[in-house]
Design an enzyme around this catalytic site. Structure first.
Site, PDB file in Angstrom:
ATOM      1  N   GLU A   3       0.749  -1.209  -0.182  1.00 21.91           N
ATOM      2  CA  GLU A   3       0.141   0.048   0.136  1.00 21.91           C
ATOM      3  C   GLU A   3       0.899   1.320   0.094  1.00 21.91           C
ATOM      4  O   GLU A   3       0.665   2.107  -0.718  1.00 21.91           O
ATOM      5  CB  GLU A   3      -1.029  -0.081   1.230  1.00 21.91           C
ATOM      6  CG  GLU A   3      -1.945   1.086   1.164  1.00 21.91           C
ATOM      7  CD  GLU A   3      -2.857   0.968   2.244  1.00 21.91           C
ATOM      8  OE1 GLU A   3      -3.819   1.954   2.370  1.00 21.91           O
ATOM      9  OE2 GLU A   3      -2.643   0.013   3.445  1.00 21.91           O
ATOM     10  N   GLY A  56      -8.179   5.244   6.841  1.00 22.51           N
ATOM     11  CA  GLY A  56      -8.908   4.920   7.825  1.00 22.51           C
ATOM     12  C   GLY A  56      -8.359   4.042   8.807  1.00 22.51           C
ATOM     13  O   GLY A  56      -8.652   4.341  10.135  1.00 22.51           O
ATOM     14  N   ALA A  57      -7.510   2.928   8.743  1.00 22.93           N
ATOM     15  CA  ALA A  57      -6.957   2.149   9.756  1.00 22.93           C
ATOM     16  C   ALA A  57      -5.588   2.175   9.680  1.00 22.93           C
ATOM     17  O   ALA A  57      -5.003   1.503  10.487  1.00 22.93           O
ATOM     18  CB  ALA A  57      -7.609   0.767   9.343  1.00 22.93           C
ATOM     19  N   SER A  58      -4.696   2.544   8.893  1.00 29.35           N
ATOM     20  CA  SER A  58      -3.336   2.670   8.773  1.00 29.35           C
ATOM     21  C   SER A  58      -2.713   3.828   8.163  1.00 29.35           C
ATOM     22  O   SER A  58      -3.408   4.763   7.397  1.00 29.35           O
ATOM     23  CB  SER A  58      -2.736   1.468   7.969  1.00 29.35           C
ATOM     24  OG  SER A  58      -3.167   1.583   6.719  1.00 29.35           O
ATOM     25  N   THR A  59      -1.507   4.325   8.333  1.00 27.96           N
ATOM     26  CA  THR A  59      -0.800   5.107   7.693  1.00 27.96           C
ATOM     27  C   THR A  59       0.563   4.870   7.196  1.00 27.96           C
ATOM     28  O   THR A  59       1.174   3.938   7.821  1.00 27.96           O
ATOM     29  CB  THR A  59      -0.528   6.403   8.739  1.00 27.96           C
ATOM     30  OG1 THR A  59      -0.064   7.551   8.150  1.00 27.96           O
ATOM     31  CG2 THR A  59       0.436   6.008  10.055  1.00 27.96           C
ATOM     32  N   GLN A  60       0.907   5.134   6.187  1.00 26.55           N
ATOM     33  CA  GLN A  60       2.256   4.754   5.485  1.00 26.55           C
ATOM     34  C   GLN A  60       3.102   5.928   5.125  1.00 26.55           C
ATOM     35  O   GLN A  60       2.647   6.922   4.772  1.00 26.55           O
ATOM     36  CB  GLN A  60       1.747   4.076   4.050  1.00 26.55           C
ATOM     37  CG  GLN A  60       1.253   2.917   4.210  1.00 26.55           C
ATOM     38  CD  GLN A  60      -0.209   2.909   4.506  1.00 26.55           C
ATOM     39  OE1 GLN A  60      -0.701   2.257   5.561  1.00 26.55           O
ATOM     40  NE2 GLN A  60      -1.006   3.602   3.795  1.00 26.55           N
TER      41      GLN A  60
END
Length: 495
Positions: free
Chosen positions: A165, A204-208
C-alpha cells in the site's frame, strides 16, 4: 490530321501514367506506426471506510515495459468498506454491483474481455483478517463470486500488505507529478532530470510513509527495490496499522473513557451516547478493553475543549522508549532521516484542508500547524457549528485529527521546520486521485502483454515531394505535346 492527333493522344497519356506508376513502384517505403489502440484496467480500492472503483487506460504499446496509464473514470461504492460486512458477506458483493454496471458502459464493449479487473483490500481487511480470518475469507469469496460474473478479465481479489500500500501510493504520486516520465512539447515521452517525492498516506486504519533513500536499510523489511520506466529505485517504506484516522479516533475515545470520563479533544457543548461494543470491537483498542465490559452498554460522553489534555492524549499513542536500530520513527520502527520533498494525501489532505480552507488558518510551518490545531481544540461546539456550517458529521473530530497529524509529522516521522517546508498536501494531480490504486495498475501493466503496434506502409515527406514534381512534369509534358499536335493540325498543308 485530326484523326492523327486523336491517335497520338492516348499513347502519350498512357506513357505518362505508366512512367509515373513505374516511378511510384520504385520509391522505397518504410513501416510507419499507427496510433496505438487503448487498453483498459479496473482496480477496486477496498478501503477500511469505503470502496472506490478506478478505471485506467493506456496505449496498447508500452513505454519501456510499463504502461503510460491515465485515469478514465471512477465510481464510489455506496456504504462502508467490505470489512464492515463481516456478518453479511453477500452484502459486500452486492454493494459493488452499481459501480460494476457503470464499468460496463465506461469500457468499450470490444475491450471487455481483455480488460483486467482487480480488487485490492487494505487495512480494514487486514484488521478483520487478524480478528476473524474466517469472516475475511468469506467476504473475499463473496466479492470474487460477483466479480467473476462480469465479462472482464478478473485477476483476483486479495488483501494488500501495508508495504504494498505504501509503495504503490509512492508510485502514484511520482507518476502523476511526472517524476518518472513526462510528455514533452516535441510529442515524445522523456525522463525528466529531477528526483522523486516521498509519499505519506493517512487512511482509515493505517498510515504509510515511503521515500527514496540512499541510506543503508538496517531493517530489510522496510526496503523495496522497484523497476519503472527503465529506471531502478530503492525506497524505504513502512505502514503503521491502527494509526489510520478512524482507528486513532477510536483509540483516543477508549483512552478518554478510561482516563478522564470526558473527551478533551471534543468541543465543549458536544455530547453523545457511546456504544461500548463499537469502541472495543477493533483489535486496535483490544489492549484498552476493560474486563467483563458490557458490549451493549451505552455511556454518555461530553467534550471539554482542552487542547493541552488532548495533546497529551494523542502523545500517548506514540512510544519512543526503545529503538533497536541507530534511529527510529516511533514504536521501535527503523526509519532513515526524511529526505527531499513529500506529498501527503488522503486524510492528511482533508485535515489540513479543513484548517486552511474551512477555518482560514495558516499551516505553512509546523509551528502554524500546531497553533491551528490548538485553535480548533479551543472552539466550543456552538462556535464550530457557526464557523463551519454543514459539516456536523465529522466536525467534533477535527481537533483530534489535527493534533494527531501534527504529532505524527513532527515527533513520529521527525519532520523539522525545514523538512516540513517541502511537504505538499494534495488530493488530486492531473485530474487523478492520489492513492495506491494507480500505482498498483502501473505495476501490474508490467505483467500485461503489450499489443504489437499496428504498421502501415508510408512514404517519407521528401520522397512524396519528388513524386509530386515528377507527376506534375509528366502531365505538363503530355499537355505540351498535346498542344503542339493541335497547333500543327491547324497549319495549312503544303503541296
Amino acid at each position: 490530321m485530326a484523326g492523327k492527333v486523336r491517335s497520338l493522344l492516348p499513347p502519350l497519356l498512357l506513357a505518362a501514367a505508366g512512367l509515373a506508376g513505374l516511378l511510384l513502384l520504385c520509391v522505397p517505403t518504410r513501416d510507419v506506426r499507427e496510433p496505438p489502440a487503448l487498453k483498459y484496467g479496473i482496480v477496486l480500492d477496498a478501503g477500511s471506510s469505503h470502496t472506490s472503483m478506478f478505471i485506467y487506460k493506456w496505449p496498447a504499446d508500452k513505454e519501456n515495459d510499463t504502461g503510460i496509464v491515465g485515469q478514465h473514470s471512477s465510481c464510489d461504492v455506496p456504504g462502508g468498506g467490505i470489512s464492515s460486512y463481516a456478518d453479511n458477506p453477500s452484502g459486500a458483493s452486492q454493494s459493488l454491483v452499481g459501480c460494476l454496471e457503470q464499468a460496463l458502459q465506461d469500457v468499450p464493449k470490444e475491450r471487455h474481455a481483455g480488460t483486467p479487473l482487480y480488487l485490492g483490500a487494505t487495512a480494514g481487511m487486514r484488521l478483520l483478517n487478524l480478528t476473524n480470518p474466517e469472516a475475511s475469507t468469506s467476504v473475499l469469496m463473496a466479492v470474487t463470486h460477483t466479480l467473476t460474473q462480469y465479462p472482464f478479465d478478473f485477476r483476483g481479489a486479495r488483501i494488500l500488505s501495508g508495504q504494498e500500500e505504501g509503495v504503490f501510493g509512492w508510485v502514484t504520486a511520482n507518476y502523476l507529478l511526472e517524476n518518472f516520465i513526462k510528455y514533452g512539447w516535441v510529442g515524445r515521452w522523456f525522463r525528466p532530470r529531477k528526483g522523486t517525492l516521498g509519499a505519506m498516506d493517512l487512511g482509515g486504519a493505517s498510515t504509510q510513509i515511503t521515500f527514496e533513500t540512499t541510506s543503508p536499510a538496517e531493517d530489510r523489511a522496510s526496503e523495496v527495490q522497484l523497476h519503472l520506466y527503465g529506471q531502478h529505485y530503492r525506497v524505504y517504506t513502512h505502514s503503521f496499522l491502527c494509526y489510520g484516522r478512524d482507528q486513532v479516533l477510536q483509540r483516543l475515545l477508549a483512552s478518554a473513557l478510561q482516563t478522564h470520563g470526558f473527551h478533551p479533544c471534543w468541543p465543549r457543548g458536544f455530547s453523545t451516547q457511546v456504544l461500548l461494543g463499537d469502541v472495543y470491537q477493533s483489535p486496535c483498542t483490544m489492549a484498552q478493553r476493560p474486563q467483563n465490559f458490557n458490549s451493549s452498554a451505552r455511556v454518555s460522553l461530553s467534550g471539554s475543549s482542552d487542547p493541552h489534555l488532548c495533546r497529551d492524549l494523542v502523545s500517548g499513542l506514540f512510544s519512543f522508549s526503545s529503538c533497536p536500530f541507530s534511529r527510529c520513527s516511533f514504536n521501535g520502527v527503523f526509519q532513515p532521516p526524511v529526505a527531499g520533498n513529500f506529498v501527503a494525501f488522503s486524510a492528511f489532505f482533508y485535515t489540513v484542508d479543513f484548517l486552511r480552507t474551512s477555518m482560514g488558518l495558516p499551516v505553512a510551518t509546523l509551528q502554524q500547524l500546531e497553533a491551528a490545531a490548538v485553535n480548533v481544540c479551543n472552539q466550543t461546539w456552538a462556535q464550530l457549528q457557526a464557523r463551519v456550517p454543514g459539516q456536523r458529521a465529522r466536525l467534533a473530530d477535527y481537533c483530534a485529527g489535527a493534533m494527531f497529524v501534527q504529532q505524527l509529522l513532527s515527533r513520529g516521522y521527525g519532520f523539522d521546520e525545514r523538512a516540513f517546508g517541502g511537504v505538499i498536501f494534495q488530493k488530486k494531480a492531473a485530474d487523478t486521485a492520489v492513492g495506491w490504486a494507480l500505482g498498483y495498475m502501473l505495476n501490474l501493466t508490467n505483467l500485461i502483454p503489450a499489443d504489437p503496434p499496428g504498421l502501415r506502409k508510408g512514404t517519407d515527406f521528401s520522397s512524396w515531394v519528388v513524386l509530386l514534381l515528377l507527376f506534375a512534369s509528366a502531365l505538363l509534358a503530355a499537355l505540351v505535346l498535346l498542344l503542339r499536335q493541335v497547333h500543327s493540325a491547324k497549319l495549312p498543308s503544303t503541296i
